[in-house]
Design an enzyme around this catalytic site. Structure first.
Site, PDB file in Angstrom:
ATOM      1  N   CYS A 291     -25.247   5.549   2.989  1.00 21.72           N
ATOM      2  CA  CYS A 291     -26.180   4.696   3.439  1.00 21.72           C
ATOM      3  C   CYS A 291     -26.123   3.213   3.000  1.00 21.72           C
ATOM      4  O   CYS A 291     -26.654   2.240   3.802  1.00 21.72           O
ATOM      5  CB  CYS A 291     -27.665   5.215   3.169  1.00 21.72           C
ATOM      6  SG  CYS A 291     -28.177   5.145   1.451  1.00 21.72           S
TER       7      CYS A 291
ATOM      8  N   CYS B 165     -20.131  -2.281  -6.930  1.00 24.54           N
ATOM      9  CA  CYS B 165     -19.557  -3.383  -6.706  1.00 24.54           C
ATOM     10  C   CYS B 165     -18.898  -3.844  -8.057  1.00 24.54           C
ATOM     11  O   CYS B 165     -19.373  -3.980  -9.084  1.00 24.54           O
ATOM     12  CB  CYS B 165     -20.545  -4.334  -5.939  1.00 24.54           C
ATOM     13  SG  CYS B 165     -19.618  -6.107  -5.695  1.00 24.54           S
TER      14      CYS B 165
ATOM     15  N   CYS C 236      -1.632 -13.479  31.885  1.00 25.45           N
ATOM     16  CA  CYS C 236      -2.103 -14.576  31.021  1.00 25.45           C
ATOM     17  C   CYS C 236      -3.251 -14.477  29.995  1.00 25.45           C
ATOM     18  O   CYS C 236      -3.231 -14.747  28.876  1.00 25.45           O
ATOM     19  CB  CYS C 236      -2.195 -15.961  31.706  1.00 25.45           C
ATOM     20  SG  CYS C 236      -0.722 -16.704  32.609  1.00 25.45           S
TER      21      CYS C 236
ATOM     22  N   CYS D 266     -17.017  10.290  -6.079  1.00 24.03           N
ATOM     23  CA  CYS D 266     -18.137  10.617  -5.279  1.00 24.03           C
ATOM     24  C   CYS D 266     -18.829   9.684  -4.402  1.00 24.03           C
ATOM     25  O   CYS D 266     -18.158   8.544  -4.512  1.00 24.03           O
ATOM     26  CB  CYS D 266     -19.268  11.032  -6.562  1.00 24.03           C
ATOM     27  SG  CYS D 266     -19.746   9.801  -7.622  1.00 24.03           S
TER      28      CYS D 266
ATOM     29  N   HIS E 129     -26.201   9.913 -11.757  1.00 30.18           N
ATOM     30  CA  HIS E 129     -25.888  10.594 -10.628  1.00 30.18           C
ATOM     31  C   HIS E 129     -25.061  11.764 -11.161  1.00 30.18           C
ATOM     32  O   HIS E 129     -24.509  11.708 -12.225  1.00 30.18           O
ATOM     33  CB  HIS E 129     -25.204   9.992  -9.500  1.00 30.18           C
ATOM     34  CG  HIS E 129     -23.783   9.472 -10.041  1.00 30.18           C
ATOM     35  ND1 HIS E 129     -23.719   8.529 -11.113  1.00 30.18           N
ATOM     36  CD2 HIS E 129     -22.683   9.912  -9.739  1.00 30.18           C
ATOM     37  CE1 HIS E 129     -22.270   8.262 -11.499  1.00 30.18           C
ATOM     38  NE2 HIS E 129     -21.712   9.178 -10.536  1.00 30.18           N
TER      39      HIS E 129
ATOM     40  N   CYS F 119     -16.594 -65.470  44.994  1.00 34.08           N
ATOM     41  CA  CYS F 119     -16.976 -67.079  44.264  1.00 34.08           C
ATOM     42  C   CYS F 119     -17.470 -68.057  45.154  1.00 34.08           C
ATOM     43  O   CYS F 119     -17.626 -68.906  44.549  1.00 34.08           O
ATOM     44  CB  CYS F 119     -15.311 -67.501  43.709  1.00 34.08           C
ATOM     45  SG  CYS F 119     -14.385 -67.889  44.897  1.00 34.08           S
TER      46      CYS F 119
ATOM     47  N   CYS G 193     -11.981 -51.433  47.187  1.00 34.11           N
ATOM     48  CA  CYS G 193     -12.370 -52.744  47.651  1.00 34.11           C
ATOM     49  C   CYS G 193     -13.659 -53.131  46.641  1.00 34.11           C
ATOM     50  O   CYS G 193     -14.486 -52.436  46.250  1.00 34.11           O
ATOM     51  CB  CYS G 193     -12.595 -52.890  49.151  1.00 34.11           C
ATOM     52  SG  CYS G 193     -13.235 -54.150  49.653  1.00 34.11           S
TER      53      CYS G 193
ATOM     54  N   CYS H 183      -9.898 -52.283  55.102  1.00 36.35           N
ATOM     55  CA  CYS H 183     -11.488 -52.113  55.618  1.00 36.35           C
ATOM     56  C   CYS H 183     -11.903 -53.338  56.455  1.00 36.35           C
ATOM     57  O   CYS H 183     -13.015 -53.565  56.891  1.00 36.35           O
ATOM     58  CB  CYS H 183     -12.246 -51.654  54.441  1.00 36.35           C
ATOM     59  SG  CYS H 183     -12.000 -53.038  53.032  1.00 36.35           S
TER      60      CYS H 183
ATOM     61  N   CYS I 193     -25.226   3.549  -2.591  1.00 34.39           N
ATOM     62  CA  CYS I 193     -24.705   4.661  -2.032  1.00 34.39           C
ATOM     63  C   CYS I 193     -23.645   4.345  -1.015  1.00 34.39           C
ATOM     64  O   CYS I 193     -24.109   3.751  -0.037  1.00 34.39           O
ATOM     65  CB  CYS I 193     -25.812   5.342  -1.448  1.00 34.39           C
ATOM     66  SG  CYS I 193     -25.538   6.934  -0.569  1.00 34.39           S
TER      67      CYS I 193
END
Length: 479
Positions: free
Chosen positions: A329, A315, A270, A310, A337, A141, A182, A155, A326
């Site tokens: 594959c 799906c 762990c 077979c 078929h 100051c 400090c 210090c 198939c």
């Protein structure tokens, strides 16, 4: 359970950290590594019974001040420095007393003090070091103040108390209470504890926060201390003697692995336990089952399971308009078929590697289910057996109340604790066997023949332990 935030222990906020303790103060709760004294409060440990060095101790709010003061006093006595300096050095070394003393001896105090931000002791009798008289100009100051209104750090930098107070208040409020430096330009030396206590004595809330932060440093920064993982937190911590791979039991009854704070998982490491927890609670085995038993639809990529028939599968997802493909594959095909072939489709993509991948996924899933089912059986049994302790305690209390029995039943309670520990180890051993034998975790360390020998030896020991647990339960007096 505490996380990264601060720990609040209101009982010790006002305690003086440098407080001395007499020999008749409260003793620390100590436990041996075999867990004999790690009970749930039924028995009090008899002094002098356990001659082995304790592996860990339980620290609560009442004992924290004493434990920290003992550590500070130990370094101050050995090195001959002030307690405030010893505490600053210990906090910098994360309360590793052995490492601190080793560096002081090997590298010298100049290196250690500079690394920790501690000013080396200044000889007040040296020329030019006599106390200043008259007024002092504050370098912050730029005002003149009487010497009585100014304070100096270790210090040597001196400023007015008003500037010190403002600086310290900001540092403590910003969470830097453990390393308040400090305010001199490029100084970096940690402010002496005596300076902080003197300057901040008019602001008790901030001074209490400063003391509390230093106190909690022993638990939060110490590598040998871990908080009890109880929920809600019981307010205690565990300090180990040296080996971090222990499974202590807190006074609240919660046992845990000190290294990872998870449930006790011996004989698993762990890393093993983390992978096992992910496997039983995650979706890794779901992925294994899907890889072994399903194929993705070539249009919507949803998994399709083939239950028979077979090699033409369809799906059932309505968004795909019943897409046929198939099974060998995975290519989309038409609906025409026969049992042996699909019209206008030549399946030349079937490879042995794909079949091996499916077989490996199936084998791994069967291995997992084999070990998981046995792990779960013993874990369920352990859960059901936990009320045996309360049953035994009730029978002991009834016998003592009636006066029909006057024997010491401590051995029986300890035997029950050992039986529960054996059941827990037996349950965890199946998780260990899953990763150690037949997995990839240690595949490079043992050849196939040696691994088979190790597995046979392990399973023999496992069977003997299971037989001992069953025999102990059959002849138990609490059923």
């Amino acid at each position: 359970m505490p996380g990264t935030g601060s720990v609040h222990m209101a009982d010790v906020v006002g305690s003086d950290v440098s407080q001395e303790y007499s020999d008749d103060s409260r003793s620390v709760e100590c436990y041996s590594s075999d867990g004999d004294e790690a009970g749930m409060g039924l028995l009090d440990a008899e002094p002098g019974v356990n001659k082995e060095k304790p592996a860990y101790r339980v620290i609560d709010a009442d004992l924290l001040v004493k434990v920290q003061a003992e550590a500070v006093q130990g370094v101050a006595s050995i090195w001959g420095c002030k307690k405030s300096v010893a505490k600053t050095l210990l906090m910098h070394y994360m309360w590793d007393k052995e490492k601190l003393l080793s560096d002081l001896a090997d590298r010298g105090p100049e290196y250690v003090y500079k690394a920790a931000g501690v000013a080396e002791p200044i000889d007040s009798t040296a020329p030019g070091m006599q106390a200043a008289t008259g007024s002092i100009s504050c370098g912050v100051c730029l005002c003149e103040y009487p010497q009585a209104q100014c304070s100096s750090n270790g210090c040597g930098h001196t400023f007015c108390n008003n500037c010190w107070r403002s600086h310290l208040s900001v540092q403590i409020q910003d969470g830097m209470a453990r390393h308040v430096s400090c305010m001199a330009f490029k100084c970096g030396v940690v402010c002496d504890e005596e300076l902080v206590l003197q300057v901040m004595q008019g602001d008790q809330p901030l001074l209490a926060k400063y003391k509390q932060s230093h106190l909690e440093s022993y638990m939060e920064d110490n590598q040998k201390v871990a908080f009890c993982p109880s929920v809600p937190w019981c307010g205690r911590a565990i300090e180990v003697d040296s080996d971090p791979y222990v499974e202590p039991e807190c006074s609240c009854g919660v046992a845990f692995c000190f290294k990872c704070s998870k449930d006790p998982h011996s004989p698993c490491t762990c890393a093993m336990w983390a992978m096992w927890d992910e496997k039983i609670n995650g979706d890794s085995e779901t992925r294994n089952w899907l890889a072994a038993n399903t194929k993705p639809c070539p249009k919507c990529s949803k998994p399709v399971e083939k239950t028979g028939g077979c090699n033409l599968v369809v799906c059932q997802c309505r968004q795909c308009c019943l897409q046929p493909f198939c099974w060998l594959c995975g290519c989309a095909t038409g609906m025409r078929h026969t049992w042996s072939q699909i019209d206008n489709h030549s399946c030349g993509r079937y490879k042995d590697e794909a079949d091996a991948r499916i077989n490996n996924a199936t084998r791994q899933h069967k291995r997992y289910m084999h070990y998981f089912e046995r792990y779960k059986q013993h874990l369920d049994s352990l859960t059901k057996e936990k009320n045996n302790r309360s049953k035994l305690a009730a029978r002991i209390a009834a016998a003592e109340h009636d006066g029909t029995e006057s024997c010491d039943f401590g051995w029986l309670v300890k035997a029950l604790d050992q039986l529960h520990m054996a059941r827990r180890v037996l349950s965890n051993s199946y998780a260990f066997a899953y990763f150690f034998f037949g997995g990839q975790l240690y595949a490079d360390e043992f050849d196939e023949d040696q691994n088979k020998i190790n597995q046979n030896l392990f399973e023999d020991s496992q069977e003997m332990l299971a037989a001992e647990v069953r025999a102990g339960l059959i002849h138990a007096p609490w059923g």
